[in-house]
Design an enzyme around this catalytic site. Structure first.
Site, mmCIF file in Angstrom:
data_model
loop_
_atom_site.group_PDB
_atom_site.id
_atom_site.type_symbol
_atom_site.label_atom_id
_atom_site.label_comp_id
_atom_site.label_asym_id
_atom_site.label_seq_id
_atom_site.Cartn_x
_atom_site.Cartn_y
_atom_site.Cartn_z
ATOM 1 N N GLU A 7 40.363 57.139 34.710
ATOM 2 C CA GLU A 7 40.697 58.255 33.763
ATOM 3 C C GLU A 7 41.362 57.704 32.816
ATOM 4 O O GLU A 7 41.501 58.481 31.558
ATOM 5 C CB GLU A 7 41.415 59.371 34.748
ATOM 6 C CG GLU A 7 40.666 59.796 36.004
ATOM 7 C CD GLU A 7 40.963 59.140 37.235
ATOM 8 O OE1 GLU A 7 41.149 58.155 37.081
ATOM 9 O OE2 GLU A 7 41.067 59.827 38.207
ATOM 10 N N ARG A 35 36.554 37.295 46.867
ATOM 11 C CA ARG A 35 37.751 36.515 47.722
ATOM 12 C C ARG A 35 39.107 36.606 47.349
ATOM 13 O O ARG A 35 39.931 36.645 48.177
ATOM 14 C CB ARG A 35 37.130 34.835 47.517
ATOM 15 C CG ARG A 35 35.885 34.434 48.224
ATOM 16 C CD ARG A 35 35.581 32.892 48.094
ATOM 17 N NE ARG A 35 34.538 32.600 48.784
ATOM 18 C CZ ARG A 35 33.911 31.173 48.372
ATOM 19 N NH1 ARG A 35 34.636 30.416 47.693
ATOM 20 N NH2 ARG A 35 32.694 30.932 48.905
ATOM 21 N N ARG A 39 38.521 29.733 42.862
ATOM 22 C CA ARG A 39 38.874 28.793 41.697
ATOM 23 C C ARG A 39 38.244 29.288 40.381
ATOM 24 O O ARG A 39 38.857 29.166 39.218
ATOM 25 C CB ARG A 39 38.534 27.653 42.047
ATOM 26 C CG ARG A 39 37.214 27.155 42.120
ATOM 27 C CD ARG A 39 36.947 25.548 42.664
ATOM 28 N NE ARG A 39 35.663 25.249 42.983
ATOM 29 C CZ ARG A 39 35.154 25.738 44.195
ATOM 30 N NH1 ARG A 39 35.816 26.339 45.178
ATOM 31 N NH2 ARG A 39 33.887 25.261 44.521
ATOM 32 N N THR A 99 28.233 26.246 58.664
ATOM 33 C CA THR A 99 28.408 26.169 57.224
ATOM 34 C C THR A 99 29.443 25.281 57.028
ATOM 35 O O THR A 99 29.478 24.470 55.754
ATOM 36 C CB THR A 99 28.307 27.596 56.686
ATOM 37 O OG1 THR A 99 27.424 28.547 57.036
ATOM 38 C CG2 THR A 99 28.738 27.531 55.101
ATOM 39 N N CYS A 138 43.818 61.413 41.230
ATOM 40 C CA CYS A 138 45.154 61.129 42.324
ATOM 41 C C CYS A 138 46.163 62.117 41.850
ATOM 42 O O CYS A 138 46.564 62.193 40.750
ATOM 43 C CB CYS A 138 45.437 59.695 42.260
ATOM 44 S SG CYS A 138 46.281 59.261 40.928
ATOM 45 N N ASP A 150 28.629 22.076 54.810
ATOM 46 C CA ASP A 150 28.685 22.299 53.230
ATOM 47 C C ASP A 150 30.281 21.863 52.824
ATOM 48 O O ASP A 150 30.427 21.623 51.648
ATOM 49 C CB ASP A 150 28.751 23.665 52.881
ATOM 50 C CG ASP A 150 27.386 24.452 52.896
ATOM 51 O OD1 ASP A 150 26.385 23.523 53.009
ATOM 52 O OD2 ASP A 150 27.202 25.510 52.517
ATOM 53 N N HIS A 209 43.857 53.496 35.844
ATOM 54 C CA HIS A 209 42.965 54.107 36.649
ATOM 55 C C HIS A 209 41.771 54.384 35.554
ATOM 56 O O HIS A 209 42.204 54.336 34.454
ATOM 57 C CB HIS A 209 43.311 55.442 37.502
ATOM 58 C CG HIS A 209 44.241 55.220 38.791
ATOM 59 N ND1 HIS A 209 44.705 56.158 39.358
ATOM 60 C CD2 HIS A 209 44.733 53.751 39.082
ATOM 61 C CE1 HIS A 209 45.310 55.600 40.433
ATOM 62 N NE2 HIS A 209 45.392 54.557 40.067
#
Lengths: 333, 333
Positions: free
Chosen positions: A53, A204, A227, A216, A103, A220, A51
């Protein structure tokens, strides 16, 4: 140094990893010494890793103690353990600035609040309370141990940083991402820089569903993988009235991925971290669905198709340069 | 803390005053303690006021010494004097990060290099050498006194920061400023936030010529002063083929201001710090003339007229949020 400056550094550090910490929130931390000097600034980088911190306390300990043996440690439990055994009260006059309440529960990594209680700095300044009931209670735990806790410094800015986390804790976070030039245009070849595209690949890798428009896909013929960062390929929802697609388009042949074709965005049900990548059509379709918007703006002009022709107002949550582009996190108002 | 981080903080601090330090350069300074902790970050704010190094050293001295008596001082000579008399070697293990070589000459304020030599930090890291022959020599002066000097850290970024200064030192700096929405549109009512407009007024107060198109004058009937910051009204060049203007338009009745109407931008001759405010027409007219571009981008869409229809490529020199807008400093490529 001013408390606001220290907290702003923590916020800026955290935003650098916004979108890639799922299922954790993006969090930043600054550690200041007894006279307000800044010892360390750090961010949470990925779920399972230390984390914010912990990274900041590690760096501050190394600086204060001169003990370089902590430096190679990157595992959260190992850093916790090392700090517990070696701190020797070195943080007793320090102040921590955290964008989110530390936390209190032991999840993938040990509890930050318990570590901080043991290291016992003088003060912990918290921008935003933990909205996650399971993890909350960190501030009270610190106060009960005699550590001064201050709440609410730059809270609104911290709430913006926390927005994705709050959404996916409740049900689902949907971010609409697009790439444009400074004139708003989206057509005429590659718009974004390599750095921007790598950032999207990192998102992603962390999202569990990628939504994209049928046109698209047809035009495309994308792979829609991660990757550029060596990451996983998320499930894909192709938003399209027709389900006729050339199945040799690379995205269909990625192993272990589910591909859905649907004319209803209701099919995102069951996914919690959803990345929509699109142009003007998807922007319209996702107007109400998106919890926030992410624009990569190339400092150029010359296209002819604008990313939207409608009237919109956004609030600028964060801006930063990314490679040669500009990255804007926006909240539609 | 990493040296790059310390220098980047100095750069960011300096950019906050870009465009309003004329005839001085925008400069930032970070002071770090013996272990790399950050003691102070500061910028030069206005000509005649303390240089960045002086503000930063004042803040660092106050923090290190706990001597609050320096805090009310805002006059550069007074801060120099106080530091000289009271420093007691407190900076001996410190490092200064400066975006520009400390000045060696006594101009409106005493020489920074002489002050630093006397305070004698361990090291001075300089991003960019002083391009002004009159002020240069600061680094050599420090080295001769036994202070370690490192050159060139983040030099390219520091060169961007220094661009306006280099231009007006040579002959003249011309910045083209416009306001647009995220879709590139400039029409349909006020585009910018109050904060953006105040920043432009501060730049008007410091520039010596404001250039504006004839149509803007006829349609907006502007005053073109610096009232939002209580500043002076610069001379105005109205770029127009016709010199027929309603002389009750407020800009013509500002006292002590010269107003020219000309169909030639060559009439900026004799002015060194020139601010062009305009729309698409002026953008075209100033394409080659402008040394850099400054865009205020409102996070909204909805207009119909783009700021330009031509193909342009810029390099993003700096970005920051300003009120609810985005401020972009751009260099045309």
């Amino acid at each position: 140094m001013q408390p606001e400056f220290a907290m702003q550094l923590a916020l800026d550090a955290a935003w650098r990893y916004q979108g890639v910490t799922y299922p954790n929130p993006a969090v930043g931390c600054t550690v200041c010494g007894p006279r307000g000097e800044i010892l360390a600034v750090a961010a949470h980088k990925r779920a399972g890793g230390p984390h914010a911190e912990v990274w900041a306390l590690k760096e501050a300990y190394s600086l204060l103690s001169g003990d370089a043996a902590i430096e190679p440690l990157v595992d959260s439990a190992a850093i916790h353990d090392y700090l517990r055994r070696h701190h020797g009260g070195i943080f007793r006059d320090c102040t921590l600035y955290v964008t989110l309440e530390p936390c209190s529960h032991h999840g993938k990594t040990p509890s930050c609040a318990l570590l901080i209680r043991e290291l016992h700095p003088e003060k912990v300044v918290i921008a935003h309370e933990d909205p996650n009931a399971e993890a909350a209670g960190g501030a009270a735990l610190l106060e009960a141990a005699g550590i001064v806790v201050e709440r609410g410094l730059l809270r609104d800015a911290a709430a913006d940083l926390l927005l994705p986390f709050v959404c996916w804790q409740k049900e689902r976070f949907v971010v609409f991402k697009w790439a444009q030039r400074l004139d708003g245009s989206v057509d005429g070849g590659t718009v974004s820089s390599d750095a921007s595209r790598s950032y999207v690949h990192a998102m992603r890798d962390r999202c569990d569903l990628l939504v994209i428009g049928g046109n698209t896909v047809r035009e495309d013929r994308p792979t829609l993988d991660a990757r550029l960062v060596g990451g996983k390929s998320p499930d894909v929802l192709i938003y399209s009235r027709s389900d006729r697609f050339d199945r040799t388009i690379p995205l269909f042949t990625v192993e272990g991925r589910r591909v859905m074709v649907s004319d209803s965005l209701a099919d995102i049900a069951g996914y919690r971290n959803v990345l929509v990548e699109g142009g003007p059509g998807m922007f319209e379709a996702c107007r109400e669905l998106a919890d926030c918007h992410l624009a990569f703006v190339a400092p150029a002009t010359g296209g002819t198709i604008p990313f939207t022709k409608s009237d919109e107002r956004f609030r600028l949550m964060h801006t930063a340069a990314l490679g040669s582009d500009l990255m804007l996190w926006l909240k539609r108002e």
